[in-house]
Design an enzyme around this catalytic site. Structure first.
Site, PDB file in Angstrom:
ATOM      1  N   GLN A  12     -63.956 -29.748  56.977  1.00 41.22           N
ATOM      2  CA  GLN A  12     -64.521 -28.683  56.148  1.00 41.22           C
ATOM      3  C   GLN A  12     -64.934 -29.201  54.769  1.00 41.22           C
ATOM      4  OE1 GLN A  12     -61.839 -25.739  54.615  1.00 41.22           O
ATOM      5  NE2 GLN A  12     -63.436 -24.227  54.236  1.00 41.22           N
ATOM      6  N   TYR A 142     -46.285 -28.771  56.954  1.00 44.37           N
ATOM      7  CA  TYR A 142     -47.450 -29.016  56.093  1.00 44.37           C
ATOM      8  C   TYR A 142     -46.984 -29.214  54.649  1.00 44.37           C
ATOM      9  CZ  TYR A 142     -52.043 -28.122  53.964  1.00 44.37           C
ATOM     10  OH  TYR A 142     -53.213 -28.210  53.256  1.00 44.37           O
ATOM     11  N   ILE A 172     -59.896 -22.903  50.742  1.00 44.06           N
ATOM     12  CA  ILE A 172     -61.283 -23.244  50.404  1.00 44.06           C
ATOM     13  C   ILE A 172     -62.228 -22.460  51.318  1.00 44.06           C
ATOM     14  CG2 ILE A 172     -62.984 -25.105  50.162  1.00 44.06           C
ATOM     15  CD1 ILE A 172     -60.612 -25.444  48.280  1.00 44.06           C
TER      16      ILE A 172
END
Ligand code: SER
Length: 318
Positions: A12, A142, A172
């Site tokens: 991305q 994560y 984002i």
């Protein structure tokens, strides 16, 4: 002249960062590296592209030497929801991959940009106006990998003088390449669905506030930080950066201003809801503003207008 390598270049952020870097530093000076996903025509035809696996240090080493790379933007990583589904794999990619990049950077004197995330915070972190320096006890793989990554980058700077820098990105939002398996992905999907079907079924519940940012600001943050005067940087590897904070209801209301028929409904995914609940509502990014002049351009209204315009064209709805 800079010679740049971007890992995760098909992802991305990578897919748009590569194009911005090529524009700024010249097409041939920016090497894009992906893992398995084939690159877009634009990425492939505008400059060098290679497949590399950051978990194999030799494949990184080879490209860094071949092109005399002096700066690595290391974007290859596993996002939060996928990391919870495959924690061992996430550790391997997010930690061992970063370790290899830092080792190659140490040997070849490269600067390194590594994105950390709002995921580096956890349930015991102050959720509102989250300070730059605060409690970081995330409860996701994560988050664990992001905190360890921040510390590893700090260590390589202090111990070996590697010019490692980074930001804690919020969610984002972008219109070129879809994100792959994050918790904030709903804020991208919602625009596509609003334009295509005028409805969106949201996997986070209303009232879930998270920091967000539009892609042009995310790219500006990465480039500005890497170009900043190093003598001014106190927080090298993990600057809080944000542009806006909203929950699903607020973004839906903004979309409704452009698409009045739009309706949001909810079908909460407990895994991603739990991840989102452990993250800040809104971060304080004054350190980034003070140390290297961070200032975002897009708020929710400006971003929504642009997203809807661009996607309507892309999806042939206007
Ligand atoms: N966008 C990321 C995710 O949701 C957060 O850094 O995983």
């Amino acid at each position: 002249m800079k010679k740049i390598l971007v890992t995760g270049a098909v992802g991305q952020i990578g897919s748009e960062l590569v194009m911005a870097l090529r524009e700024r530093y010249g097409n041939d000076n920016v090497v894009a590296a992906g893992h398995k996903t084939p690159p877009s025509k634009e990425l492939l035809e505008s400059g060098p592209f290679h497949y590399i696996n950051c978990n194999e240090i030799s494949s990184l080493q080879e490209i860094v030497k071949k092109y005399n790379i002096d700066t690595i933007y290391h974007l290859a990583a596993i996002l939060s929801a996928v990391a919870e589904a495959k924690p061992q794999h996430a550790w391997d990619v997010n930690i061992n991959g970063l370790y290899n990049v830092l080792e190659v950077a140490r040997e070849n004197k490269c600067a390194v940009f590594t994105p950390s995330s709002i995921g580096a915070f956890g349930p015991s972190t102050p959720a509102n106006n989250t300070p730059q320096d605060t409690i970081q006890r995330p409860n996701t793989m994560y988050g664990v990998s992001k905190v360890a990554g921040e510390l590893l980058c700090d260590y390589y700077h202090k111990r070996f003088g590697v010019d490692a820098r980074g930001v804690r990105y919020p969610g984002i939002i972008s219109n070129a390449t879809l994100p792959g398996g994050g918790t904030t992905d709903y804020a991208v999907d919602i625009y596509y669905e609003a334009i295509k079907n005028k409805r969106y079924k949201c996997f986070l519940k209303k009232g879930t506030f998270l920091d967000m940012m539009y892609m042009p600001d995310a790219i500006k943050a990465a480039i500005d930080l890497m170009e900043a005067d190093p003598s001014k940087l106190k927080h090298r590897n993990a600057f809080n950066v944000t542009a806006m904070s909203f929950d699903p209801e607020k973004i839906a209301a903004e979309i409704k201003k452009h698409i009045p028929e739009f309706e949001i409904e909810y079908d909460v995914d407990p895994l991603r809801q739990a991840i989102a609940d452990s993250w800040p509502n809104n971060m304080n990014d004054s350190a980034a503003r003070e140390e290297w002049g961070w200032k975002p351009e897009y708020d929710l209204a400006k971003m929504s207008k642009d997203m809807i315009e661009v996607l309507s064209k892309k999806l042939n709805r206007k």
